[in-house]
Enzyme design. Structure first.
Site, mmCIF file in Angstrom:
data_model
loop_
_atom_site.group_PDB
_atom_site.id
_atom_site.type_symbol
_atom_site.label_atom_id
_atom_site.label_comp_id
_atom_site.label_asym_id
_atom_site.label_seq_id
_atom_site.Cartn_x
_atom_site.Cartn_y
_atom_site.Cartn_z
ATOM 1 N N ARG A 169 0.826 -1.219 0.000
ATOM 2 C CA ARG A 169 0.000 0.000 0.000
ATOM 3 C C ARG A 169 0.857 1.264 0.000
ATOM 4 N NH1 ARG A 169 -4.111 -2.899 -1.781
ATOM 5 N NH2 ARG A 169 -4.709 -4.527 -0.313
ATOM 6 N N LYS A 291 0.964 -8.342 13.900
ATOM 7 C CA LYS A 291 -0.360 -8.603 13.324
ATOM 8 C C LYS A 291 -0.525 -10.112 13.345
ATOM 9 C CE LYS A 291 -2.783 -8.324 8.828
ATOM 10 N NZ LYS A 291 -2.756 -7.712 7.474
ATOM 11 N N GLU A 295 -6.352 -11.837 8.365
ATOM 12 C CA GLU A 295 -6.083 -11.869 6.926
ATOM 13 C C GLU A 295 -5.056 -12.946 6.574
ATOM 14 O OE1 GLU A 295 -5.206 -7.713 5.938
ATOM 15 O OE2 GLU A 295 -7.360 -7.381 5.719
ATOM 16 N N ARG A 345 -18.079 -7.861 10.127
ATOM 17 C CA ARG A 345 -16.657 -7.557 10.303
ATOM 18 C C ARG A 345 -16.453 -6.405 11.285
ATOM 19 N NH1 ARG A 345 -12.613 -6.075 5.273
ATOM 20 N NH2 ARG A 345 -11.080 -4.982 6.556
ATOM 21 N N ASP A 374 -11.846 -0.588 8.076
ATOM 22 C CA ASP A 374 -10.492 -0.534 7.529
ATOM 23 C C ASP A 374 -10.231 0.771 6.784
ATOM 24 O OD1 ASP A 374 -7.988 -1.222 6.767
ATOM 25 O OD2 ASP A 374 -8.581 -2.716 5.289
ATOM 26 N N GLU A 396 -4.676 3.678 15.773
ATOM 27 C CA GLU A 396 -3.936 3.558 14.506
ATOM 28 C C GLU A 396 -4.698 4.245 13.376
ATOM 29 O OE1 GLU A 396 -2.184 -0.410 13.259
ATOM 30 O OE2 GLU A 396 -3.458 -0.086 11.516
ATOM 31 N N GLU A 402 -4.497 4.459 0.957
ATOM 32 C CA GLU A 402 -4.995 3.231 0.332
ATOM 33 C C GLU A 402 -6.406 3.384 -0.227
ATOM 34 O OE1 GLU A 402 -4.990 -0.082 2.999
ATOM 35 O OE2 GLU A 402 -5.865 -1.452 1.527
ATOM 36 N N GLU A 517 -14.863 12.253 -0.416
ATOM 37 C CA GLU A 517 -15.953 11.460 0.178
ATOM 38 C C GLU A 517 -17.219 11.564 -0.681
ATOM 39 O OE1 GLU A 517 -16.820 12.682 4.162
ATOM 40 O OE2 GLU A 517 -18.296 11.105 4.483
ATOM 41 N N TRP A 547 -15.122 -11.428 1.080
ATOM 42 C CA TRP A 547 -14.457 -10.701 2.163
ATOM 43 C C TRP A 547 -15.396 -10.074 3.180
ATOM 44 C CZ3 TRP A 547 -9.211 -9.573 3.387
ATOM 45 C CH2 TRP A 547 -8.305 -10.325 2.633
HETATM 46 O O1 GCW Z 1 -6.075 -2.030 4.770
HETATM 47 C C1 GCW Z 1 -5.662 -3.365 4.787
HETATM 48 C C2 GCW Z 1 -4.724 -3.497 3.653
HETATM 49 C C3 GCW Z 1 -3.676 -4.560 3.828
HETATM 50 C C4 GCW Z 1 -3.050 -4.374 5.194
HETATM 51 C C5 GCW Z 1 -4.132 -4.494 6.247
HETATM 52 C C6 GCW Z 1 -3.611 -4.281 7.653
HETATM 53 C C7 GCW Z 1 -0.809 -4.710 5.914
HETATM 54 O O2 GCW Z 1 -5.466 -3.747 2.487
HETATM 55 O O3 GCW Z 1 -2.759 -4.410 2.792
HETATM 56 O O4 GCW Z 1 -1.998 -5.267 5.441
HETATM 57 O O5 GCW Z 1 -5.092 -3.500 6.039
HETATM 58 O O6 GCW Z 1 -3.824 -3.204 8.189
HETATM 59 O O7 GCW Z 1 -3.040 -5.184 8.226
#
Ligand code: GCW
Length: 685
Positions: A169, A291, A295, A345, A374, A396, A402, A517, A547
């Site tokens: 990213r 992490k 994922e 999610r 996310d 965070e 992204e 936005e 997903w």
């Molecule tokens: O936003 C998503 C991204 C992933 C990323 C993940 C994360 C590093 O698409 O690429 O992985 O979050 O935050 O772990």
């Protein structure tokens, strides 16, 4: 017309140009051409070098460094509270002593002498940059005391850099830390990055990607430790501590053990040896970042253990060295069946971590994404923030754009981060904001941001994306700063001294995120990006992927029902009054409406407009603002050097093309689903 000299953007906001008028220059020179400095630590030397460089340019002459104050009493004094002569100066002026990594700037006798006094060496460095910022912005030398202290203890940038030099990213070129499987040997770029970071108060950097590829698992081992230590040394001279991302299954993949089970004594031994090995080389390592269980990354659940078990075993290895374990809560099941309407999610992190409150070791900090999904352009704040009374948390955010235009689109993110920080969780009554939570709790918490930096000459790809880097540091330093003020500071430093250009750039920054936005996914919808790349419109891209990030559009309505009465029950994770506010579409903020509710296209919004009409309107409005951003920039032709002017113009022109595409694709989609005409008869395809 006099042509402005071209600039690459490499200097960032530390451009150090001569003072804007000769009167100002004389005023600054009278005091600052002589600097009295006695300390000589590495960090203080960085401060001195910066003063030499900055004042040299601003005054137009290299300042002289002295050990004793000159007899005429005109000088700039710098040092820490450990030096008696500065304590005396503080006492004479009646100024309070700075503490921690804070500083005080003050003048004596109508600014014949000016002082930078740090609570520590790092405080001195921060004070140095604060003084230089004032002078670059054409402000007066400080007279009355300016007392500052970082609000958050941890002000950290997370790089998602891979050992091969690629950046997950990343939209600004390749890694500045790694290339071809090695830590870089040429650290000039790292040094200049360190300066930029110290100038905004950032004090920690995680070097490598949280998705640790097998090769990078060897990072904390002998082979790489020498070069890593050198890199950490460069950062150290700017008060920046290094963290490493490690993989939960490293004991197996890198260590050759048969298990990574946190309950196994062998695994515990392995982690503690690993930590010991790293601290031999980098004695002030910040710690590790993990992490796990997310994922497709293995986590403690594989061994029937909790996230607390998983985190604690690694934290135990760091503990003897004072290291911190940052454990990310971005944990969810990324394979979801669309028929299953109860799995959500957005609920995952809260459900997973809340029952573990109080079970984490004291040197574990949970790193919680600001929103429950996310990094979408708009999300409610994560309900996990503030929900764990006995667990440290860091928030965070993502500087790397992204989902917000990948550093082609202009999107100033500081207002969104501020929204998250200002959110009142009501965890311990009114006023329990996220900012308070991450500022007050411990010496290990604060804010982490996924970096937007690469080896592009201007660091961030888009010149104006530097504002997000600058803003991140300033906000972590002081979450009370208004987003407009941060934008104006940055624009003044980066495009000054002409105030007119800086004003236009400030306005553009402020207009940018609402525009993005509006022409992409307003009303909290999110997720209509192309799967995988996360760039460009694809309304059904994630709708037909496993997903679990659906919007459930059909011929009747759109949005995710996250209510407790008939949806996924996500609203129940919030404290009152938020739970009630979000639960009811008539009180839910419009910007989050489709995040919390599945509504009919003809749902009537306050004011009488129906939902789908508002969606059309927002897309037209947002695109018009994008067009206006380009026009405003063009009004600066001749006021900005050609290289930067053209580079930004090109990005903005591309943004306009893509904004129109977003508008047309999403509007056409909504039209075909709903069959409802735009009441203003604009083209909807
Ligand atoms: O936003 C998503 C991204 C992933 C990323 C993940 C994360 C590093 O698409 O690429 O992985 O979050 O935050 O772990």
């Amino acid at each position: 017309v006099q042509r402005l000299p071209n600039e690459t953007g490499y200097e960032g906001w530390l451009r150090y140009r001569p003072a804007s008028s000769s009167r100002r220059q004389e005023g600054y020179t009278a005091v600052c051409q002589r600097i009295v400095a006695r300390g000589a630590s590495e960090v203080l030397l960085s401060a001195r070098r910066e003063l030499g460089k900055g004042l040299g340019a601003i005054l137009g002459r290299i300042p002289e460094f002295l050990v004793e104050p000159p007899v005429d009493g005109r000088y700039l004094g710098i040092g820490t509270v450990a030096e008696q002569w500065l304590l005396d100066a503080l006492a004479v002026a009646g100024v309070p002593r700075p503490t921690g990594d804070g500083f005080v700037l003050f003048g004596q006798g109508h600014a014949t002498a000016v002082f930078i006094v740090g609570g520590s060496d790092i405080g001195c460095l921060y004070g140095t940059f604060a003084l230089l910022r004032r002078l670059q912005l054409g402000e007066d030398l400080p007279n009355g005391p300016v007392v500052e202290r970082p609000a958050m203890a941890l002000r950290m940038l997370d790089h998602w850099d891979n050992l091969d030099g690629s950046v997950e990213r990343g939209y600004a070129g390749r890694s500045i830390f790694f290339a071809r499987g090695e830590v870089v040997a040429d650290r000039q770029r790292v040094l200049d990055y360190g300066r930029l970071l110290a100038s905004i108060g950032v004090n920690a950097v995680a070097l490598n990607n949280v998705n640790v590829a097998p090769g990078a698992m060897a990072l904390p081992t002998k082979r790489h430790l020498g070069p890593l230590a050198a890199l950490a040394g460069t950062f150290r001279s700017f008060g920046v501590r290094v963290f490493l991302s490690v993989a939960f299954e490293a004991p197996v993949v890198a260590g050759g053990l048969l298990t990574a089970d946190p309950g196994s004594p062998e695994v515990a031994r392995w982690w503690s040896q690993l930590a010991g090995g790293v601290y031999d080389y980098v004695p002030d390592l910040g710690g590790f970042l993990v992490k796990a269980g997310s994922e497709s990354q293995p986590g403690p659940r594989v061994y029937g253990r909790t996230h607390a078990d998983g985190a604690n075993v690694i934290a135990a290895g760091l503990e003897p060295f004072g290291g911190t374990l940052l454990w990310r809560t971005f944990v969810y099941d990324c394979k979801q069946d669309w028929r299953d309407r109860s799995t959500d999610r957005a609920k995952a992190a809260f459900d997973e971590f809340l029952p573990l409150d109080g079970l984490f070791a004291p040197n574990v900090v949970l790193q919680v994404k600001s929103g429950p999904m996310d990094f979408q352009v708009r999300e409610p704040p994560s309900p996990l923030l503030g929900a764990m009374a006995n667990t440290s948390q860091t928030v965070e955010v993502q500087l790397s754009q992204e989902y917000t235009g990948q550093q082609v689109h202009l999107c100033y993110l500081v207002p969104a981060w501020k929204r998250a920080l200002d959110f009142d969780t009501y965890a311990s009554g009114t006023g329990s904001t996220v900012a308070k939570l991450v500022c007050g709790a411990s010496s290990r918490t604060g804010m982490a941001g996924v970096a937007n930096v690469g080896d592009d000459p201007n660091w961030t790809g888009h010149h104006l994306a530097q504002a997000n880097l600058y803003g991140f540091g300033r906000l972590a330093w002081c979450p009370d700063l208004p987003a407009e003020q941060i934008a104006a500071e940055w624009a003044g430093l980066t495009f000054g001294p002409d105030p007119a250009s800086a004003d236009v750039v400030t306005e553009m920054l402020i207009a940018s995120a609402p525009a993005y936005e509006s022409y992409t996914t307003p009303l909290g919808l999110g997720w209509m990006v192309t799967p995988g790349s996360h760039y460009g419109p694809s309304p059904d891209g994630y709708e037909y992927s496993p997903w679990g990030t659906y919007h459930f559009a059909d011929s009747v309505g759109i949005g995710v029902d996250r209510t407790t009465s008939h949806g996924t029950g996500f609203t129940a994770q919030y404290r009152e009054p938020w739970k009630t506010i979000f639960e009811d579409p008539s009180t839910c903020p419009e910007d989050l409406l489709l995040f919390f509710h599945h509504l009919r296209y003809d749902f009537v919004l306050p004011g009488g407009t129906i939902l789908v009409q508002r969606m059309y309107d927002r897309h037209f409005e947002g695109t018009a603002i994008a067009e206006d951003l380009l026009a405003r920039w063009r009004s600066l032709a001749g006021c900005v050097d050609t290289v930067r002017y053209r580079a930004v113009e090109e990005k903005l022109a591309e943004q306009v093309r893509q904004a129109r595409e977003w508008r047309d694709v999403i509007n056409a989609y909504l039209y075909r689903k709903s069959g409802k005409n735009d009441e203003n008869r604009r083209p909807v395809y």
